[in-house]
Scaffold this motif. Structure first.
Motif, PDB file in Angstrom:
ATOM      1  N   VAL A   1       0.843  -1.204   0.000  1.00  0.00           N
ATOM      2  CA  VAL A   1       0.000   0.000   0.000  1.00  0.00           C
ATOM      3  C   VAL A   1       0.875   1.249   0.000  1.00  0.00           C
ATOM      4  CG1 VAL A   1      -1.724   1.310   1.295  1.00  0.00           C
ATOM      5  CG2 VAL A   1      -1.923  -1.172   1.132  1.00  0.00           C
ATOM      6  N   ALA A   2       1.925   1.217   0.815  1.00  0.00           N
ATOM      7  CA  ALA A   2       2.832   2.366   0.903  1.00  0.00           C
ATOM      8  C   ALA A   2       3.518   2.629  -0.431  1.00  0.00           C
ATOM      9  CB  ALA A   2       3.865   2.140   2.008  1.00  0.00           C
ATOM     10  N   PHE A   3       3.951   1.569  -1.126  1.00  0.00           N
ATOM     11  CA  PHE A   3       4.632   1.840  -2.391  1.00  0.00           C
ATOM     12  C   PHE A   3       3.666   2.327  -3.461  1.00  0.00           C
ATOM     13  CE2 PHE A   3       4.821  -2.926  -3.528  1.00  0.00           C
ATOM     14  CZ  PHE A   3       4.148  -2.871  -4.741  1.00  0.00           C
ATOM     15  N   ALA A   4       2.429   1.886  -3.422  1.00  0.00           N
ATOM     16  CA  ALA A   4       1.438   2.419  -4.356  1.00  0.00           C
ATOM     17  C   ALA A   4       1.152   3.895  -4.058  1.00  0.00           C
ATOM     18  CB  ALA A   4       0.157   1.602  -4.290  1.00  0.00           C
ATOM     19  N   PHE A   5       1.062   4.233  -2.774  1.00  0.00           N
ATOM     20  CA  PHE A   5       0.855   5.630  -2.371  1.00  0.00           C
ATOM     21  C   PHE A   5       2.009   6.504  -2.865  1.00  0.00           C
ATOM     22  CE2 PHE A   5       1.644   9.038   0.724  1.00  0.00           C
ATOM     23  CZ  PHE A   5       0.446   9.737   0.623  1.00  0.00           C
ATOM     24  N   CYS A   6       3.238   6.014  -2.710  1.00  0.00           N
ATOM     25  CA  CYS A   6       4.405   6.770  -3.159  1.00  0.00           C
ATOM     26  C   CYS A   6       4.361   7.011  -4.666  1.00  0.00           C
ATOM     27  CB  CYS A   6       5.689   6.044  -2.782  1.00  0.00           C
ATOM     28  SG  CYS A   6       6.024   6.024  -1.004  1.00  0.00           S
ATOM     29  N   LEU A   7       3.902   6.030  -5.420  1.00  0.00           N
ATOM     30  CA  LEU A   7       3.777   6.228  -6.866  1.00  0.00           C
ATOM     31  C   LEU A   7       2.741   7.306  -7.180  1.00  0.00           C
ATOM     32  CD1 LEU A   7       3.940   2.713  -8.552  1.00  0.00           C
ATOM     33  CD2 LEU A   7       5.561   4.588  -8.726  1.00  0.00           C
ATOM     34  N   GLY A   8       1.641   7.293  -6.447  1.00  0.00           N
ATOM     35  CA  GLY A   8       0.623   8.320  -6.655  1.00  0.00           C
ATOM     36  C   GLY A   8       1.155   9.715  -6.346  1.00  0.00           C
ATOM     37  N   LYS A   9       1.901   9.827  -5.259  1.00  0.00           N
ATOM     38  CA  LYS A   9       2.483  11.125  -4.895  1.00  0.00           C
ATOM     39  C   LYS A   9       3.558  11.543  -5.896  1.00  0.00           C
ATOM     40  CE  LYS A   9       1.606  13.208  -1.557  1.00  0.00           C
ATOM     41  NZ  LYS A   9       0.657  14.304  -1.365  1.00  0.00           N
ATOM     42  N   ALA A  10       4.358  10.598  -6.377  1.00  0.00           N
ATOM     43  CA  ALA A  10       5.403  10.917  -7.357  1.00  0.00           C
ATOM     44  C   ALA A  10       4.790  11.434  -8.649  1.00  0.00           C
ATOM     45  CB  ALA A  10       6.260   9.682  -7.627  1.00  0.00           C
ATOM     46  N   ARG A  11       3.653  10.881  -9.021  1.00  0.00           N
ATOM     47  CA  ARG A  11       2.970  11.310 -10.241  1.00  0.00           C
ATOM     48  C   ARG A  11       2.543  12.768 -10.147  1.00  0.00           C
ATOM     49  NH1 ARG A  11      -2.487  11.450 -11.297  1.00  0.00           N
ATOM     50  NH2 ARG A  11      -2.860  10.403  -9.340  1.00  0.00           N
TER      51      ARG A  11
ATOM     52  N   ALA B   1      11.305   6.561  -2.172  1.00  0.00           N
ATOM     53  CA  ALA B   1      10.453   5.950  -1.148  1.00  0.00           C
ATOM     54  C   ALA B   1       9.710   4.744  -1.723  1.00  0.00           C
ATOM     55  CB  ALA B   1       9.475   6.975  -0.595  1.00  0.00           C
ATOM     56  N   PHE B   2       9.253   4.872  -2.972  1.00  0.00           N
ATOM     57  CA  PHE B   2       8.610   3.747  -3.647  1.00  0.00           C
ATOM     58  C   PHE B   2       9.543   2.546  -3.686  1.00  0.00           C
ATOM     59  CE2 PHE B   2       8.811   1.467  -7.693  1.00  0.00           C
ATOM     60  CZ  PHE B   2       7.660   0.714  -7.602  1.00  0.00           C
ATOM     61  N   ALA B   3      10.789   2.760  -4.105  1.00  0.00           N
ATOM     62  CA  ALA B   3      11.747   1.657  -4.218  1.00  0.00           C
ATOM     63  C   ALA B   3      12.002   1.006  -2.865  1.00  0.00           C
ATOM     64  CB  ALA B   3      13.063   2.160  -4.829  1.00  0.00           C
ATOM     65  N   GLY B   4      12.130   1.818  -1.827  1.00  0.00           N
ATOM     66  CA  GLY B   4      12.341   1.265  -0.493  1.00  0.00           C
ATOM     67  C   GLY B   4      11.153   0.466   0.000  1.00  0.00           C
ATOM     68  N   CYS B   5       9.955   0.993  -0.190  1.00  0.00           N
ATOM     69  CA  CYS B   5       8.742   0.276   0.239  1.00  0.00           C
ATOM     70  C   CYS B   5       8.543  -1.002  -0.562  1.00  0.00           C
ATOM     71  CB  CYS B   5       7.515   1.186   0.107  1.00  0.00           C
ATOM     72  SG  CYS B   5       7.483   2.538   1.290  1.00  0.00           S
ATOM     73  N   ALA B   6       8.836  -0.946  -1.856  1.00  0.00           N
ATOM     74  CA  ALA B   6       8.702  -2.143  -2.690  1.00  0.00           C
ATOM     75  C   ALA B   6       9.683  -3.223  -2.234  1.00  0.00           C
ATOM     76  CB  ALA B   6       8.924  -1.793  -4.163  1.00  0.00           C
ATOM     77  N   ALA B   7      10.926  -2.833  -1.982  1.00  0.00           N
ATOM     78  CA  ALA B   7      11.919  -3.807  -1.518  1.00  0.00           C
ATOM     79  C   ALA B   7      11.493  -4.417  -0.187  1.00  0.00           C
ATOM     80  CB  ALA B   7      13.289  -3.133  -1.393  1.00  0.00           C
ATOM     81  N   LEU B   8      11.014  -3.589   0.727  1.00  0.00           N
ATOM     82  CA  LEU B   8      10.544  -4.085   2.022  1.00  0.00           C
ATOM     83  C   LEU B   8       9.361  -5.030   1.847  1.00  0.00           C
ATOM     84  CD1 LEU B   8      10.646  -4.038   5.130  1.00  0.00           C
ATOM     85  CD2 LEU B   8       9.130  -2.032   5.030  1.00  0.00           C
ATOM     86  N   SER B   9       8.433  -4.676   0.975  1.00  0.00           N
ATOM     87  CA  SER B   9       7.257  -5.508   0.744  1.00  0.00           C
ATOM     88  C   SER B   9       7.647  -6.889   0.223  1.00  0.00           C
ATOM     89  CB  SER B   9       6.306  -4.811  -0.238  1.00  0.00           C
ATOM     90  OG  SER B   9       5.159  -5.593  -0.443  1.00  0.00           O
ATOM     91  N   PHE B  10       8.518  -6.917  -0.771  1.00  0.00           N
ATOM     92  CA  PHE B  10       8.935  -8.201  -1.333  1.00  0.00           C
ATOM     93  C   PHE B  10       9.751  -9.019  -0.327  1.00  0.00           C
ATOM     94  CE2 PHE B  10       8.247  -5.933  -5.423  1.00  0.00           C
ATOM     95  CZ  PHE B  10       7.235  -6.755  -5.898  1.00  0.00           C
ATOM     96  N   TYR B  11      10.575  -8.359   0.459  1.00  0.00           N
ATOM     97  CA  TYR B  11      11.355  -9.056   1.480  1.00  0.00           C
ATOM     98  C   TYR B  11      10.434  -9.720   2.511  1.00  0.00           C
ATOM     99  CZ  TYR B  11      14.405  -9.831   5.482  1.00  0.00           C
ATOM    100  OH  TYR B  11      15.057 -10.395   6.547  1.00  0.00           O
ATOM    101  N   LEU B  12       9.459  -8.956   3.007  1.00  0.00           N
ATOM    102  CA  LEU B  12       8.528  -9.508   3.996  1.00  0.00           C
ATOM    103  C   LEU B  12       7.658 -10.608   3.398  1.00  0.00           C
ATOM    104  CD1 LEU B  12       7.543  -6.173   5.767  1.00  0.00           C
ATOM    105  CD2 LEU B  12       8.874  -8.048   6.759  1.00  0.00           C
ATOM    106  N   LEU B  13       7.242 -10.435   2.148  1.00  0.00           N
ATOM    107  CA  LEU B  13       6.486 -11.490   1.471  1.00  0.00           C
ATOM    108  C   LEU B  13       7.326 -12.759   1.405  1.00  0.00           C
ATOM    109  CD1 LEU B  13       4.040 -12.516  -0.162  1.00  0.00           C
ATOM    110  CD2 LEU B  13       5.133 -11.534  -2.195  1.00  0.00           C
ATOM    111  N   ASN B  14       8.583 -12.614   1.069  1.00  0.00           N
ATOM    112  CA  ASN B  14       9.478 -13.770   1.004  1.00  0.00           C
ATOM    113  C   ASN B  14       9.596 -14.463   2.360  1.00  0.00           C
ATOM    114  OD1 ASN B  14      11.403 -15.463  -0.430  1.00  0.00           O
ATOM    115  ND2 ASN B  14      12.933 -14.481   0.867  1.00  0.00           N
ATOM    116  N   LEU B  15       9.721 -13.683   3.436  1.00  0.00           N
ATOM    117  CA  LEU B  15       9.790 -14.281   4.778  1.00  0.00           C
ATOM    118  C   LEU B  15       8.523 -15.069   5.102  1.00  0.00           C
ATOM    119  CD1 LEU B  15      11.373 -11.439   6.973  1.00  0.00           C
ATOM    120  CD2 LEU B  15      12.478 -13.522   6.113  1.00  0.00           C
TER     121      LEU B  15
END
Length: 108
Positions: A14-24, A37-51
């Protein structure tokens, strides 16, 4: 604990989608910050999904992750970006929430 990782991964989505909206909407160096911020949130999201995948089946985890992301992003779209909130949209978001809860109930 793996379900906590999965919920946090969905919230980071959700955070990375929000960041994309704000970047736009941003210009210049402000947009660079939102993309970072998008890149950081995306990396965190994928890392946690992997865990979470250590103990949650892939199909269930992915469906829950995208469901949290979809519902959360739709809610943020209404609150932060003025997206419309109609009866049919609420209905389908509710069915999505019900499906995510159902998957949690039938998964280990």
């Amino acid at each position: 604990m793996h379900w906590v990782f999965l919920v946090l991964a969905g919230l980071a989505e959700v955070a990375f989608a929000f960041c994309l909206g704000k970047a736009r909407l941003a210009t210049g160096s402000e947009s660079v910050g939102w993309y970072a911020a998008f890149a950081g949130c995306a990396a965190l999201s994928f890392y946690l999904l992997n865990l979470s995948l250590a103990h949650i089946p892939l199909g269930t985890a992915y469906a829950v992750w995208t469901g949290i992301g979809a519902v959360g992003t739709a809610g943020l779209g209404v609150l932060a970006f003025g997206d419309p909130l109609t009866g049919p949209r609420l209905f389908f978001l509710a069915t999505l929430i019900g499906s995510v809860l159902g998957l949690k109930a039938v998964s280990a």
